[in-house]
Design a protein around this motif. Sequence first.
Motif, PDB file in Angstrom:
ATOM      1  N   UNK A  16      30.701  26.202  17.545  1.00 28.13           N
ATOM      2  CA  UNK A  16      31.783  25.545  18.292  1.00 28.13           C
ATOM      3  C   UNK A  16      31.998  24.136  17.753  1.00 28.13           C
ATOM      4  N   UNK A  17      30.914  23.418  17.519  1.00 27.42           N
ATOM      5  CA  UNK A  17      31.030  22.053  16.987  1.00 27.42           C
ATOM      6  C   UNK A  17      31.734  22.046  15.634  1.00 27.42           C
ATOM      7  N   UNK A  18      31.522  23.078  14.843  1.00 28.13           N
ATOM      8  CA  UNK A  18      32.152  23.150  13.526  1.00 28.13           C
ATOM      9  C   UNK A  18      33.667  23.286  13.619  1.00 28.13           C
ATOM     10  N   UNK A  19      34.169  23.785  14.765  1.00 28.99           N
ATOM     11  CA  UNK A  19      35.612  23.941  14.958  1.00 28.99           C
ATOM     12  C   UNK A  19      36.209  22.832  15.822  1.00 28.99           C
ATOM     13  N   UNK A  20      35.395  21.908  16.256  1.00 25.25           N
ATOM     14  CA  UNK A  20      35.853  20.874  17.185  1.00 25.25           C
ATOM     15  C   UNK A  20      36.640  19.790  16.446  1.00 25.25           C
ATOM     16  N   UNK A  21      37.770  19.420  17.032  1.00 29.99           N
ATOM     17  CA  UNK A  21      38.552  18.321  16.460  1.00 29.99           C
ATOM     18  C   UNK A  21      38.439  17.053  17.305  1.00 29.99           C
ATOM     19  N   UNK A  22      38.055  17.204  18.586  1.00 28.48           N
ATOM     20  CA  UNK A  22      37.929  16.029  19.453  1.00 28.48           C
ATOM     21  C   UNK A  22      37.136  16.385  20.703  1.00 28.48           C
ATOM     22  N   UNK A  23      36.486  15.366  21.255  1.00 28.79           N
ATOM     23  CA  UNK A  23      35.856  15.476  22.563  1.00 28.79           C
ATOM     24  C   UNK A  23      36.384  14.332  23.429  1.00 28.79           C
ATOM     25  N   UNK A  24      36.726  14.662  24.664  1.00 34.20           N
ATOM     26  CA  UNK A  24      37.121  13.642  25.631  1.00 34.20           C
ATOM     27  C   UNK A  24      35.902  13.287  26.481  1.00 34.20           C
ATOM     28  N   UNK A  33      26.721  11.203  21.482  1.00 32.83           N
ATOM     29  CA  UNK A  33      28.071  11.715  21.263  1.00 32.83           C
ATOM     30  C   UNK A  33      28.593  11.286  19.895  1.00 32.83           C
ATOM     31  N   UNK A  34      28.408  10.017  19.562  1.00 35.46           N
ATOM     32  CA  UNK A  34      28.898   9.492  18.282  1.00 35.46           C
ATOM     33  C   UNK A  34      28.212  10.184  17.109  1.00 35.46           C
ATOM     34  N   UNK A  35      26.909  10.333  17.176  1.00 36.49           N
ATOM     35  CA  UNK A  35      26.172  10.920  16.053  1.00 36.49           C
ATOM     36  C   UNK A  35      26.574  12.375  15.828  1.00 36.49           C
ATOM     37  N   UNK A  36      26.752  13.124  16.905  1.00 35.35           N
ATOM     38  CA  UNK A  36      27.154  14.528  16.755  1.00 35.35           C
ATOM     39  C   UNK A  36      28.596  14.615  16.257  1.00 35.35           C
ATOM     40  N   UNK A  37      29.456  13.754  16.764  1.00 33.85           N
ATOM     41  CA  UNK A  37      30.852  13.766  16.301  1.00 33.85           C
ATOM     42  C   UNK A  37      30.932  13.452  14.818  1.00 33.85           C
ATOM     43  N   UNK A  38      30.166  12.505  14.356  1.00 33.15           N
ATOM     44  CA  UNK A  38      30.193  12.154  12.938  1.00 33.15           C
ATOM     45  C   UNK A  38      29.568  13.235  12.077  1.00 33.15           C
ATOM     46  N   UNK A  39      28.536  13.875  12.583  1.00 37.47           N
ATOM     47  CA  UNK A  39      27.898  14.952  11.812  1.00 37.47           C
ATOM     48  C   UNK A  39      28.856  16.112  11.591  1.00 37.47           C
ATOM     49  N   UNK A  40      29.791  16.324  12.546  1.00 31.75           N
ATOM     50  CA  UNK A  40      30.739  17.441  12.457  1.00 31.75           C
ATOM     51  C   UNK A  40      32.168  16.947  12.218  1.00 31.75           C
ATOM     52  N   UNK A  41      32.339  15.671  12.014  1.00 35.85           N
ATOM     53  CA  UNK A  41      33.620  15.040  11.684  1.00 35.85           C
ATOM     54  C   UNK A  41      34.723  15.380  12.673  1.00 35.85           C
ATOM     55  N   UNK A  42      34.460  15.135  13.954  1.00 37.79           N
ATOM     56  CA  UNK A  42      35.537  15.199  14.938  1.00 37.79           C
ATOM     57  C   UNK A  42      35.643  13.860  15.664  1.00 37.79           C
ATOM     58  N   UNK A  43      36.717  13.688  16.419  1.00 40.44           N
ATOM     59  CA  UNK A  43      37.015  12.423  17.066  1.00 40.44           C
ATOM     60  C   UNK A  43      36.404  12.345  18.470  1.00 40.44           C
TER      61      UNK A  43
END
Length: 393
Positions: A164-172, A192-202
Amino acid sequence: MLGPTSTRKSTSPFARLNEQLAGVEPGMPAINLTIGEPQHPIPSFVAPVIAENVALFGRYPPIRGTDAFRQTIAGWLDQRYGLTARIDPERMVLPLNGSREGLTLAALSARQRRPDIETPVVLLPNPFYQAYAAGAEVAGAEVVLLGSGRDGSFPDLGRVDEAVLARTIAVYVASPTAPQGDVATLADWTQVIQIARAHDFMVFADECYSEIYRDAPPPGVLQAADSLGAGYGNILTFHSLSKRSNLPGLRCGFVAGDPDFLDNWQRFRNVAAPQVPGPIQAVAVAAYSDESHVAENRALYNAKYDAALQTLGPKVRASRPEGGFFLWLEVGDGVAAADRLWREAGVRTIPGEYLSLPLPDGSNPGAPYIRVAMVQDLAITQEALTRMAGVLG
């Protein structure tokens, strides 16, 4: 923690409530505690600032905002969060017509940012602000729900499936959360920041209630990013004058963070989004240069929470949330309680079910609750609380 996906279209909770109560007369003179529309006094500087800048209504404002607006916001963020990596007012701040339009349209640019993802995902808390779901819908994204506790816990992205994280474009992510009033810690934001950066979403951080807190200022997403020392990539924070300065009708807020994202988004907004009028931006400059009215605002809300704890009693189990201006009351059946409060006491509240999406087993995490907006003055709020205690207690 991770709820299954949902493709249900966003629906206004207020429209649902209007349908529920259509034709039902209130049992007492009506008190509306549904909409999070602050009713505290408008700051005294607003009218003079608009008058001084009224000629700017005769010009189209720049989409990127005035120099004074961007510099003031950058300076406020630097000071509020103690940032060592300063916010660049040229590339890292944009004005918004209130945070709602920004929170919605940002999802579309997040989708454009990751054209490699065939079936994009947007992660949402549950309950959530309806603009988040609207953003996911605009972006054509699949919604995946994150659990959200009311005991101070925070959504744990570490428990989200890697696929799911691999398909994520953003988290609110909201802090303080609305309606529960929970506050993210620096550790929460860091994860949140570290996981977003690892999977390159906003990360779309909704921090509109950041200045309405009980005891200590909530940590911010920029503060956590600053402590990591890698800049502000993948991060946007959204703020608004609606809550902070009692100016919901002004329709003015800002977004700050990832300079590359904002460069691209500015080009899109220049052809697709409305500008913020010059006199309105001038009011924002004055508002973010003054903290006295914000402190007075907090004190008014805190007095109303004190009244709620004293009036509602142990049966209703009112709590004093860390931030925000809602009561999130566990009442057994929120829809039935909202109906009774209107029929018997003339108090209009929102069922928690209308602010949440159902889980795969059909249950809804908001179903046992009602949301009460503590936005009226103390006297009206006290009257509403007394009536509510009579019905619910």
